[in-house]
Design a protein around this motif. Structure first.
Motif, PDB file in Angstrom:
ATOM      1  N   THR A 255      25.011   5.810   5.371  1.00  0.00           N
ATOM      2  CA  THR A 255      25.940   5.077   4.518  1.00  0.00           C
ATOM      3  C   THR A 255      25.379   3.768   3.988  1.00  0.00           C
ATOM      4  O   THR A 255      25.785   3.305   2.938  1.00  0.00           O
ATOM      5  CB  THR A 255      27.222   4.736   5.297  1.00  0.00           C
ATOM      6  OG1 THR A 255      26.902   3.798   6.333  1.00  0.00           O
ATOM      7  CG2 THR A 255      27.841   5.979   5.892  1.00  0.00           C
ATOM      8  N   VAL A 318      40.140   0.305   1.140  1.00  0.00           N
ATOM      9  CA  VAL A 318      39.334   1.518   1.262  1.00  0.00           C
ATOM     10  C   VAL A 318      40.261   2.688   1.562  1.00  0.00           C
ATOM     11  O   VAL A 318      41.185   2.568   2.380  1.00  0.00           O
ATOM     12  CB  VAL A 318      38.284   1.376   2.382  1.00  0.00           C
ATOM     13  CG1 VAL A 318      37.556   2.695   2.615  1.00  0.00           C
ATOM     14  CG2 VAL A 318      37.286   0.274   2.043  1.00  0.00           C
ATOM     15  N   TYR A 320      40.184   6.740   2.794  1.00  0.00           N
ATOM     16  CA  TYR A 320      39.448   7.887   3.319  1.00  0.00           C
ATOM     17  C   TYR A 320      40.235   9.139   2.967  1.00  0.00           C
ATOM     18  O   TYR A 320      41.385   9.294   3.396  1.00  0.00           O
ATOM     19  CB  TYR A 320      39.308   7.804   4.838  1.00  0.00           C
ATOM     20  CG  TYR A 320      38.305   6.792   5.342  1.00  0.00           C
ATOM     21  CD1 TYR A 320      37.360   6.222   4.500  1.00  0.00           C
ATOM     22  CD2 TYR A 320      38.297   6.423   6.683  1.00  0.00           C
ATOM     23  CE1 TYR A 320      36.441   5.308   4.970  1.00  0.00           C
ATOM     24  CE2 TYR A 320      37.379   5.509   7.172  1.00  0.00           C
ATOM     25  CZ  TYR A 320      36.455   4.951   6.307  1.00  0.00           C
ATOM     26  OH  TYR A 320      35.540   4.046   6.781  1.00  0.00           O
ATOM     27  N   ASP A 405      34.770   8.347   0.789  1.00  0.00           N
ATOM     28  CA  ASP A 405      35.069   6.981   1.207  1.00  0.00           C
ATOM     29  C   ASP A 405      35.162   6.179  -0.092  1.00  0.00           C
ATOM     30  O   ASP A 405      34.157   5.968  -0.770  1.00  0.00           O
ATOM     31  CB  ASP A 405      33.930   6.500   2.109  1.00  0.00           C
ATOM     32  CG  ASP A 405      33.991   5.018   2.439  1.00  0.00           C
ATOM     33  OD1 ASP A 405      34.822   4.294   1.866  1.00  0.00           O
ATOM     34  OD2 ASP A 405      33.173   4.575   3.270  1.00  0.00           O
ATOM     35  N   LEU A 425      31.868  10.617   2.838  1.00  0.00           N
ATOM     36  CA  LEU A 425      32.429  10.027   4.051  1.00  0.00           C
ATOM     37  C   LEU A 425      31.693  10.559   5.270  1.00  0.00           C
ATOM     38  O   LEU A 425      31.597  11.772   5.473  1.00  0.00           O
ATOM     39  CB  LEU A 425      33.916  10.371   4.150  1.00  0.00           C
ATOM     40  CG  LEU A 425      34.650   9.909   5.412  1.00  0.00           C
ATOM     41  CD1 LEU A 425      34.599   8.394   5.536  1.00  0.00           C
ATOM     42  CD2 LEU A 425      36.094  10.381   5.377  1.00  0.00           C
ATOM     43  N   GLU A 427      31.854  11.296   8.852  1.00  0.00           N
ATOM     44  CA  GLU A 427      32.968  11.480   9.766  1.00  0.00           C
ATOM     45  C   GLU A 427      32.521  11.382  11.210  1.00  0.00           C
ATOM     46  O   GLU A 427      31.364  11.616  11.544  1.00  0.00           O
ATOM     47  CB  GLU A 427      33.625  12.839   9.514  1.00  0.00           C
ATOM     48  CG  GLU A 427      34.083  12.980   8.058  1.00  0.00           C
ATOM     49  CD  GLU A 427      34.889  14.227   7.830  1.00  0.00           C
ATOM     50  OE1 GLU A 427      35.928  14.378   8.481  1.00  0.00           O
ATOM     51  OE2 GLU A 427      34.483  15.047   7.012  1.00  0.00           O
ATOM     52  N   ALA A 523      38.251   1.391   8.204  1.00  0.00           N
ATOM     53  CA  ALA A 523      37.482   1.514   6.970  1.00  0.00           C
ATOM     54  C   ALA A 523      36.420   0.439   6.814  1.00  0.00           C
ATOM     55  O   ALA A 523      35.739   0.402   5.791  1.00  0.00           O
ATOM     56  CB  ALA A 523      38.430   1.476   5.771  1.00  0.00           C
ATOM     57  N   SER A 528      32.048   2.133  10.125  1.00  0.00           N
ATOM     58  CA  SER A 528      31.270   3.262   9.598  1.00  0.00           C
ATOM     59  C   SER A 528      29.935   3.385  10.316  1.00  0.00           C
ATOM     60  O   SER A 528      29.499   4.486  10.676  1.00  0.00           O
ATOM     61  CB  SER A 528      31.035   3.083   8.092  1.00  0.00           C
ATOM     62  OG  SER A 528      32.250   3.137   7.381  1.00  0.00           O
TER      63      SER A 528
END
Length: 871
Positions: A255, A318, A320, A405, A425, A427, A523, A528
């Motif tokens: 990310t 944010v 998701y 995301d 995203l 996860e 978020a 993350s």
């Protein structure tokens, strides 16, 4: 009469005649030649050891979780190539250049490796691209963030800010104009990236170099002109947001959440200087540590920058499209995080946001919400605005065909939802859920309640509440960090406790066992990154620093939203393997490609026609060829009579499968004929090793379980070279080269190969005993466990042991002669008693019992005097 003559000879009544002087002279000449050949053979074996170590290390790195950079890839490749070249050189010296043909495959393989190590050429292109010119096809030119934003604007039918991208070409032009790249590379390669204090110093130096460098005039003009076009559209009140959009960000399976800098409310006239600040953020501590642990070299992440018009935000946050933690627990829902004003406070983890939860059906249905502010504070979104945002999240997931995301802002002027970025995203991995199954929760409000009613009795709860942003159980010392300097004293395996979940704490996550923050939500960028590292994390836990300061060892159970006093391993349902963050990364892929030129072994049968230089396709092939031919040259072929005259078969009652070459002083007296008796051996290291080999009678291989037996049979069937009765290089002969205080043994016992080398002289600083152990016929996991057991046993006796996959490399050095010989004797014991034990290594109880017995045997040997030792 023959018997009487024999007895007279040994009791001295019938002395044999003196040997012929010419024969003695010839023998002395042979010894001199042999010493030279042995020296070359020893150098070849040493190079062989280094080459195999490098290959085992490569396999270990590719299969493990330990991070490495391109400096390591270059270094290990160079070590392997250098060692193999030395083997080729020494083999040709031994053989009178009979194998000069090896230079052709060696040169070809080296050339292929050099090509893989070369940096790819820079991509040429425009310095500036306006957003309406950008799509996903421009990913390598403008980076993932801006490519996705252009794609959303053009094809997803959603609102995005006006703006442009300063491209990769601009980044390279800036670097070339100032000659920065070579200097930055030099500083990076000279830094130990595992040392945070060195990384801090490096970051300061690199960022200063970038910030003080001037922009090329053509780049400055291009940025200024593009900003002027935006100002003409927006009017005099224009403010800018400059956001990183590095190539590889959001597209390398990671990310980069919060690792690079973004600047908001930038006056248009400052765009050029702030652009340099964004470029410099590539060399911040957080960003460099993140890239290193994820296997992304500096050259694989050139920096692009998005220059966007600021959105006058009534709210932001944010979304998701699929709640990652809920999904790991079997619940499908959309998760929205929102605050009043700009979304920066959400992504930075500086505040606890409002949370809205919707179903994932079309249209999404409201499930619940949890408002973060005091009672009476208006929510950041109305229910209808939240429902519209949930639709946007699902629309983006549908367009990209994977969960998204989404960073967003609610325009205060017209009520539009403006997409600021959308990325895949990452996860939470349900396989990392280390706690027990999630307890049934009653009275749950906002999905963040906690339940402690199913716990074992006697646990002391230190803190409870908050939001589980990454599942799992972590155990370690609680460490409260209040300022950046505290990072340098963070203990490996600690539970990090902070006030706010800021991205600056990310460099510690690879060393932490858990993370607790008083603020932040699901978020945030740090949340993350915690999920990427599969690190248990609990946010929005009130007064966490006060409650956990100076509490020592604690257990964080993120699923239960609680922290318990002491170590509570019973809460961990299973041991989870640490994530291999390197897997699939550019550095990992580069080493994987290089390993295909180093590690595979294709030359299996020495007597096959294909066992020839022309068929060598890897460094391992050349290594195998050189070793095989050098052994034959030393011990089987009769070049000038050296091997025939000097190589003796060992006899200890019966003839054994050991051949011994004396370099001088290794025999008590001259030995005519092809056989030498054990009592004639004068080499102290060989006698010590032999003493260990016979000290404790071997009871034979342990009885294997059905699975252990079958894995050996399967491995033997798949690899005929492992068949211990098959005609191969090591099945029939084991070789000693000795002198009075030196010995090297090349041997095969059962299914494993080993080398023992020992020097035990008067100078302690020169003395050493080393051990190389590899192989087995069981499956890889069993072989790895045996290697670890051998290393543990040796480390207890002063060896420095390194385990790589199923190989052990161990050395003890700097001891006096007696201590060196005692450790050599221990290796003799291990040579015999580790045969075929890999078959039982998955049987924990039997493996432990065997290890305990071997440890006791080795401890008992320490008290026994060395046989035949006059030291």
């Amino acid at each position: 009469m023959a018997l009487l003559k024999y007895l007279r000879h040994w009791i001295g009544r019938d002395q044999p005649g003196e040997p012929d002087p010419e024969e003695l002279a010839r023998e002395e000449e042979l010894k001199m030649r042999l010493r030279e050949r042995c020296a070359r053979f020893r150098r070849l074996l040493s190079a062989n050891k280094r080459a195999l170590e490098a290959m085992s290390e490569v396999e270990d790195r590719l299969n493990g979780a330990k991070p490495f950079g391109m400096d390591y890839v270059h270094a290990v490749s160079t070590r392997a190539v250098t060692a193999v070249f030395q083997m080729v050189r020494e083999l040709n010296a031994l053989s009178g250049n009979a194998y000069a043909g090896l230079l052709e495959p060696f040169g070809r393989i080296r050339g292929q490796m050099e090509a893989l190590l070369e940096e790819p050429p820079h991509q040429d292109g425009p310095l500036i691209l306006h957003l309406d010119q950008i799509s996903l096809s421009d990913l390598t030119l403008v980076g993932g963030k801006m490519a996705n934003l252009g794609e959303v604007a053009a094809n997803a039918g959603l609102s995005v800010p006006d703006g442009f991208a300063v491209t990769v070409s601009a980044y390279y032009r800036f670097m070339e104009y100032n000659g920065l790249q070579s200097e930055l590379n030099r500083l990076i390669q000279a830094t130990d990236m595992q040392s945070l204090d060195q990384v801090f110093s490096l970051a300061a130096a690199l960022q200063k170099a970038v910030l003080t460098a001037p922009l090329p005039p053509e780049l400055e003009n291009a940025i200024t002109e593009a900003v002027a076009i935006m100002r003409a559209k927006a009017g005099p009140g224009l403010k800018l947001a400059l956001r990183s959009s590095a190539v590889g960000e959001d597209s390398l399976g990671v990310t980069f959440a919060g690792q690079y800098r973004s600047e908001l409310n930038v006056p248009p006239e400052e765009a050029c200087e702030v652009w340099k600040e964004i470029i410099a953020s590539k060399y911040a501590v957080t960003a460099m540590s993140y890239r290193y642990h994820h296997g992304i070299p500096d050259d694989a992440a050139p920096m692009c920058v998005g220059v966007l018009a600021m959105v006058p935000a009534a709210a932001g946050g944010v979304a998701y499209s699929r709640d990652p933690v809920a999904a790991s627990r079997g619940r499908e829902q959309i998760l929205l995080n929102a605050v009043a004003g700009l979304p920066q406070a959400v992504v930075d983890g500086a505040v606890t946001p409002d949370v809205y939860v919707f179903s994932r059906e079309i249209p999404p249905k409201f499930i619940r919400k949890r408002l973060a502010g005091p009672e009476g504070t208006p929510p950041s979104l109305t229910d209808s605005q939240a429902a519209e945002l949930a639709k946007v999240a699902l629309a983006l997931e549908s367009y990209y065909t994977e969960p998204q995301d989404v960073e967003w802002a609610l325009d205060a002027e017209d009520g539009r939802i403006v997409v600021l970025q959308s990325r895949p995203l990452h996860e939470a991995d349900s396989a990392t859920e280390q706690s027990h199954a999630e307890p049934q929760r009653t009275g749950e409000q906002g999905g963040e309640a906690f339940a402690l009613d199913d716990l074992p009795s006697g646990l002391q709860v230190l803190a409870a509440g908050g939001v589980a942003v990454s599942p799992g159980v972590g155990i370690g010392p609680a460490f409260v960090a209040r300022k950046e300097a505290d990072m340098l004293s963070f203990p490996k395996g600690g539970i990090l406790v902070v006030e706010r979940a800021l991205p600056r704490w990310a460099p510690l996550l690879s060393r932490a066992s858990g993370l607790v923050s008083e603020a932040g939500g699901m978020a945030g960028h740090l949340a993350s990154v915690a999920r990427e590292y599969r690190l248990p994390a609990l946010f929005s836990l009130p007064d966490a620093r006060l409650l956990l300061d100076n509490t020592g060892e604690v257990t964080l159970d993120a699923a239960r939203c609680a922290v318990f006093a002491g170590r509570q391993p019973q809460l961990v349902s299973s041991e989870a393997e640490p994530p291999n963050l390197m897997a699939g990364s550019p550095v990992h892929q580069r080493l994987q490609a290089l390993s295909q030129l180093m590690v595979p072994l294709n030359l299996l049968h020495p007597d096959a026609p294909e066992f020839a230089p022309a068929y060598c396709r890897t460094l391992h092939d050349i290594t195998r060829f050189c070793h095989e031919k050098s052994v034959r040259l030393m011990f089987e072929e009769e070049e000038a009579g050296v091997s025939r005259r000097m190589g003796k078969q060992l006899r200890a009652g019966a003839k054994l499968q050991y051949w011994i070459v004396d370099m001088g002083g290794g025999f008590k007296r001259r030995v005519p004929g092809p056989v030498v008796d054990l009592d004639i051996i004068a080499s102290a290291p060989m006698l010590a090793l032999w003493d260990g080999m016979v000290a404790v009678p071997w009871a034979g291989p342990p009885a294997a379980s059905a699975s252990g037996f079958m894995t050996v049979m399967l491995e033997s069937a798949m690899n005929p070279e492992l068949e211990s009765t098959a005609p191969n290089t090591m099945a029939n002969k084991n070789f000693f080269i000795i002198s009075d205080n030196y010995m090297i043994l090349q041997a095969r016992y059962g299914y494993h190969f080993c080398t023992v080398e020992s020097l035990a002289g008067e100078e302690s600083h020169e003395n050493f005993v080393s051990f190389q152990f590899k192989g087995g016929a069981a499956d890889r996991k069993r072989r790895q466990l045996r290697a670890r057991m051998v290393a543990d046993l040796l480390e207890h006796h002063g060896f420095r042991a390194d385990v790589k996959d199923d190989s052990v490399f161990a050395v003890a050095e700097g001891y006096d002669a007696t201590e060196t010989l005692m450790r050599t004797r221990l290796l003799g014991y291990l040579l015999i008693h580790t045969r075929q034990v890999d078959m039982i290594m998955l049987d924990t109880e039997r493996a432990k019992a065997l290890k305990d017995k071997m440890a006791a045997d080795m401890e008992g040997m320490k008290g026994r005097p060395l046989k035949g030792c006059s030291c």
